[in-house]
Motif scaffolding. Structure first.
Motif, short mmCIF file in Angstrom:
data_model
loop_
_atom_site.label_atom_id
_atom_site.label_comp_id
_atom_site.label_asym_id
_atom_site.label_seq_id
_atom_site.Cartn_x
_atom_site.Cartn_y
_atom_site.Cartn_z
N ASP A 177 0.84 -1.19 0.00
CA ASP A 177 0.00 0.00 0.00
C ASP A 177 0.87 1.24 0.00
O ASP A 177 2.00 1.23 0.50
N THR A 178 0.35 2.33 -0.56
CA THR A 178 1.05 3.61 -0.54
C THR A 178 0.69 4.36 0.74
O THR A 178 -0.49 4.53 1.04
N ASN A 180 -3.35 4.49 0.92
CA ASN A 180 -4.18 4.19 -0.25
C ASN A 180 -4.12 2.69 -0.51
O ASN A 180 -3.04 2.14 -0.73
N ASN A 181 -5.28 2.02 -0.50
CA ASN A 181 -5.29 0.57 -0.65
C ASN A 181 -5.53 0.16 -2.10
O ASN A 181 -5.64 1.01 -3.00
N ALA A 182 -5.63 -1.15 -2.31
CA ALA A 182 -5.77 -1.69 -3.67
C ALA A 182 -7.09 -1.25 -4.32
O ALA A 182 -7.20 -1.22 -5.55
N GLU A 183 -8.09 -0.93 -3.50
CA GLU A 183 -9.39 -0.48 -4.04
C GLU A 183 -9.42 1.03 -4.28
O GLU A 183 -10.47 1.62 -4.51
N ASN A 184 -8.24 1.66 -4.19
CA ASN A 184 -8.10 3.10 -4.39
C ASN A 184 -8.87 3.91 -3.35
O ASN A 184 -9.36 5.02 -3.63
N GLU A 185 -9.00 3.34 -2.15
CA GLU A 185 -9.61 4.05 -1.04
C GLU A 185 -8.52 4.68 -0.19
O GLU A 185 -7.41 4.15 -0.10
N THR A 186 -8.83 5.78 0.45
CA THR A 186 -7.88 6.42 1.36
C THR A 186 -8.28 6.11 2.79
O THR A 186 -9.39 6.40 3.22
N ASN A 217 -12.16 4.99 7.10
CA ASN A 217 -12.12 5.23 5.67
C ASN A 217 -12.35 6.72 5.45
O ASN A 217 -13.41 7.25 5.78
N ASP A 241 -12.83 8.35 2.87
CA ASP A 241 -13.81 8.69 1.83
C ASP A 241 -15.24 8.55 2.33
O ASP A 241 -16.11 9.35 1.99
#
Length: 229
Positions: free
Chosen positions: A104-105, A131-137, A173, A175
């Motif tokens: 993850d970033t 930022n995970n693989a599902e592009n969630e922050t 999350n 978002d």
């Protein structure tokens, strides 16, 4: 020395005597110049075993501690780098890996991990955005409070001088503002050893409560043999 100076001295003296330098309770930097692996276990739950592979580097008086965390199957799950200075330890890098080894970033927001002069009752904090693989922050934070009372631990039958911290950890999350997890953890650090134990308590899910204990410290050569079996 006049009477006023004596009064000031005796007023300040208890404060100096009660001050505690916590640096000796952090991981032993010089000893970790040769890689060591701390093995933490939960009683009767071998699937929860963690291996913390640690190594320090010293350059011009500055120290760096690299920690790689492996699970019971020897899969790398986390990597962290800390900078050690005269004030304490600050997180410089954190990476989390999924089951496929994808990272993850992570963007660090607050860096303080371990303060040498943290007073009893005082709180330090570190936090990050991931930022995970599902592009969630995802937002993650830990607040660490130095506890006044602490039960000493033993390691290999020997009592250890111990300090304790209450860690409050939570993640949301960013978002959707959904809470992902929240728990408290009592962390036990022994003099000249570092982290010896950590007890996690989930307020609304007692089945997740766990008590980790340090059971063994491996030298790198023996660790390699263990992982090659």
């Amino acid at each position: 020395m006049n009477k006023l100076q004596w009064i000031l001295l005796f007023t300040l003296l208890p404060q100096f005597l009660s001050a505690q330098d916590l640096k000796e309770y952090f991981f032993p930097l010089k000893k970790l110049q040769k890689t060591k692996v701390y093995q933490f276990e939960v009683a009767q739950k071998p699937n929860l075993t963690q291996f913390w592979k640690m190594k320090t580097e010293e350059k011009n008086g500055a120290w760096k501690l690299t920690t790689q965390v492996y699970n019971a199957d020897f899969r790398l799950t986390e990597r962290a780098e800390e900078q050690i200075d005269s004030v304490g330890s600050k997180l410089q890098l954190f990476i989390q890996f999924d089951e496929n080894g994808k990272a993850d970033t992570v963007d660090l927001v607050e860096h303080e991990v371990f303060a040498w002069q943290q007073a009893e009752g005082e709180t330090v904090r570190w936090s990050m955005l991931m930022n995970n693989a599902e592009n969630e922050t995802l937002y993650f934070a830990k607040e660490r409070t130095h506890l006044k009372d602490c039960n000493p631990l033993t390691f290999k039958g020997k009592a250890c001088e111990t300090v304790c911290f209450e860690d409050a950890l939570h993640s949301v999350n960013s978002d959707t503002y959904e809470e992902l997890f929240a728990f408290t953890q009592t962390s036990f650090y022994a003099k000249k050893m570092g982290l010896m134990a950590f007890d996690r308590v989930f307020e609304y899910d007692e089945d997740k409560n766990v008590n980790y204990r340090l059971v063994k410290v491996w030298k790198e050569k023996k660790w390699r043999k263990l992982t090659s079996k």
